[in-house]
Design a protein around this motif. Sequence first.
Motif, PDB file in Angstrom:
ATOM      1  N   ASN A   1      -5.831 -72.063  52.459  1.00 56.23           N
ATOM      2  CA  ASN A   1      -5.706 -71.333  53.720  1.00 56.23           C
ATOM      3  C   ASN A   1      -7.096 -71.195  54.342  1.00 56.23           C
ATOM      4  O   ASN A   1      -7.957 -70.489  53.817  1.00 56.23           O
TER       5      ASN A   1
ATOM      6  N   THR B   1      -7.854 -69.965  57.246  1.00 50.51           N
ATOM      7  CA  THR B   1      -8.073 -68.735  58.017  1.00 50.51           C
ATOM      8  C   THR B   1      -8.827 -67.715  57.166  1.00 50.51           C
ATOM      9  O   THR B   1      -9.724 -67.026  57.641  1.00 50.51           O
ATOM     10  N   ARG B   2      -8.420 -67.647  55.894  1.00 50.15           N
ATOM     11  CA  ARG B   2      -9.047 -66.644  55.022  1.00 50.15           C
ATOM     12  C   ARG B   2      -9.748 -67.249  53.806  1.00 50.15           C
ATOM     13  O   ARG B   2     -10.100 -66.531  52.879  1.00 50.15           O
ATOM     14  N   ASN B   3      -9.923 -68.581  53.795  1.00 44.75           N
ATOM     15  CA  ASN B   3     -10.615 -69.263  52.698  1.00 44.75           C
ATOM     16  C   ASN B   3     -10.092 -68.877  51.307  1.00 44.75           C
ATOM     17  O   ASN B   3     -10.850 -68.442  50.439  1.00 44.75           O
ATOM     18  N   VAL B   4      -8.775 -69.047  51.145  1.00 41.64           N
ATOM     19  CA  VAL B   4      -8.173 -68.768  49.838  1.00 41.64           C
ATOM     20  C   VAL B   4      -7.282 -69.930  49.408  1.00 41.64           C
ATOM     21  O   VAL B   4      -6.646 -70.582  50.249  1.00 41.64           O
TER      22      VAL B   4
ATOM     23  N   THR C   1      -3.102 -72.499  58.030  1.00 42.05           N
ATOM     24  CA  THR C   1      -3.690 -71.347  58.720  1.00 42.05           C
ATOM     25  C   THR C   1      -2.687 -70.193  58.645  1.00 42.05           C
ATOM     26  O   THR C   1      -1.499 -70.409  58.354  1.00 42.05           O
ATOM     27  N   ASP C   2      -3.145 -69.001  58.931  1.00 50.70           N
ATOM     28  CA  ASP C   2      -2.233 -67.857  58.954  1.00 50.70           C
ATOM     29  C   ASP C   2      -1.115 -68.058  59.980  1.00 50.70           C
ATOM     30  O   ASP C   2      -0.001 -67.562  59.792  1.00 50.70           O
TER      31      ASP C   2
ATOM     32  N   LYS D   1       2.139 -69.515  58.759  1.00 44.85           N
ATOM     33  CA  LYS D   1       2.962 -68.707  57.839  1.00 44.85           C
ATOM     34  C   LYS D   1       4.151 -68.133  58.599  1.00 44.85           C
ATOM     35  O   LYS D   1       4.057 -67.114  59.280  1.00 44.85           O
TER      36      LYS D   1
ATOM     37  N   GLU E   1      -2.996 -65.452  46.170  1.00 43.03           N
ATOM     38  CA  GLU E   1      -4.159 -66.030  46.851  1.00 43.03           C
ATOM     39  C   GLU E   1      -5.415 -65.762  46.042  1.00 43.03           C
ATOM     40  O   GLU E   1      -5.596 -64.668  45.530  1.00 43.03           O
TER      41      GLU E   1
ATOM     42  N   SER F   1      -9.778 -66.474  46.113  1.00 38.35           N
ATOM     43  CA  SER F   1     -10.956 -66.971  46.817  1.00 38.35           C
ATOM     44  C   SER F   1     -11.646 -68.049  45.974  1.00 38.35           C
ATOM     45  O   SER F   1     -11.363 -68.183  44.769  1.00 38.35           O
TER      46      SER F   1
ATOM     47  N   TYR G   1     -16.224 -74.868  52.586  1.00 30.37           N
ATOM     48  CA  TYR G   1     -15.660 -73.550  52.894  1.00 30.37           C
ATOM     49  C   TYR G   1     -16.366 -72.405  52.177  1.00 30.37           C
ATOM     50  O   TYR G   1     -15.973 -71.254  52.287  1.00 30.37           O
TER      51      TYR G   1
ATOM     52  N   LYS H   1     -18.934 -69.598  51.530  1.00 28.21           N
ATOM     53  CA  LYS H   1     -19.715 -68.786  52.483  1.00 28.21           C
ATOM     54  C   LYS H   1     -21.031 -68.370  51.837  1.00 28.21           C
ATOM     55  O   LYS H   1     -21.060 -68.026  50.685  1.00 28.21           O
TER      56      LYS H   1
END
Lengths: 212, 212
Positions: free
Chosen positions: A50, A52-55, A153-154, A157, A173, A175, A210, A212
């Motif tokens: 994902n 959107t939230r990098n998971v 992406t979110d 969903k 999920e 990280s 991805y 950070k």
Amino acid sequence: MEDLTRLYCRPLPSDSPYVKPFRCHYTQGGKQKDWDMLEVHDSVAIIIFNVTRNVLIFVKQFRPAIYYSCVLPVDREEDEVDTSKYPASLGITLEMCAGIVDKNKSLHEIAREEVLEECGYDVPITELHKIISYRAGVGVQGSLQTMFYCEVTDEMKTAKGGGVDDEIIEVVEQSIPEVEKWISTPGPHNSPPSCLFAVMWFLLNKAEKYRK
Amino acid sequence: MEDLTRLYCRPLPSDSPYVKPFRCHYTQGGKQKDWDMLEVHDSVAIIIFNVTRNVLIFVKQFRPAIYYSCVLPVDREEDEVDTSKYPASLGITLEMCAGIVDKNKSLHEIAREEVLEECGYDVPITELHKIISYRAGVGVQGSLQTMFYCEVTDEMKTAKGGGVDDEIIEVVEQSIPEVEKWISTPGPHNSPPSCLFAVMWFLLNKAEKYRK
């Protein structure tokens, strides 16, 4: 998922649609041999990230075969397994989203359906990238498993996930630092080697972008 | 290894020591369910790296379950599989050295024996490092597999390897660039996911030190 009772085993009926055991006879290098094995469906597995939230997206479920392998031989002799001594958590796994190839559809289409049914993401088929295929097993069964990678992406969903019919599946999920920590511990992991491979593949090929 | 004839299948006898199928009944979240599965031995697998010549050690063998899964359903109906149409090579795998836990010995000791029997290296037990354990499967069987890593030298090669009794096993060596190339191709690979994981683990954790 952890509410488990009345677990017991009986002989396999001859009409099982899932486990079809037989003995294969053959002659290799002039020697007669045999090997006991099963017919098993091919399958797909999907690494879902994902963005959107990098998971990374995993599924958690109760697997009777793993649960049973935790029950000591002496306790297998009992009429019923003592589920207070052996809690359901022993059989709960962390896996990649996956499914068997039992419909006359393309592997891409089956992978797309599994991502939607199990994890709730509606992914365009063009976003599913075939990365590798291999033998799910080499001993009692030799079915082919094909692994896909997809980024979601979110916004994709559209459903809750959790499987169809009687399936009890939980979406989990993690990280990138969480999966790195997880894969570097010795376990025992209640996960199949295909899931360990998938995590390693992601870390080696995609994580950098991805992180950070 | 490729001399294969007279391959045919018959029903599984009820006294098979390798495949013991049964049906597991249980109640989860108030719902009665069942799952067909097998009792399978736990196992060990060993990543072997020869530091004299910087090569990873694999084993090649004929696996009936993989061969059979390549035979089209229509051709399975025949009395005997046509081995000129389906050559033995379809069932020949590339795997890590491995073995089942069917003796009352430590995992380290069983791993040591497999390295000697299959690959011919006599490794001190202290050189076998347990790296991770996981479930060999999650569907029909849930046995535990433990993976070891060991480094060997040409001096430790005291036997030819190739297995015991009727086993026909060939030892295969691959350099780091060779395995990197192999794992980056989509396959289909006639290898189990544990072997793919092992190669990734080696590349991520050990290869740097030995890369020339």
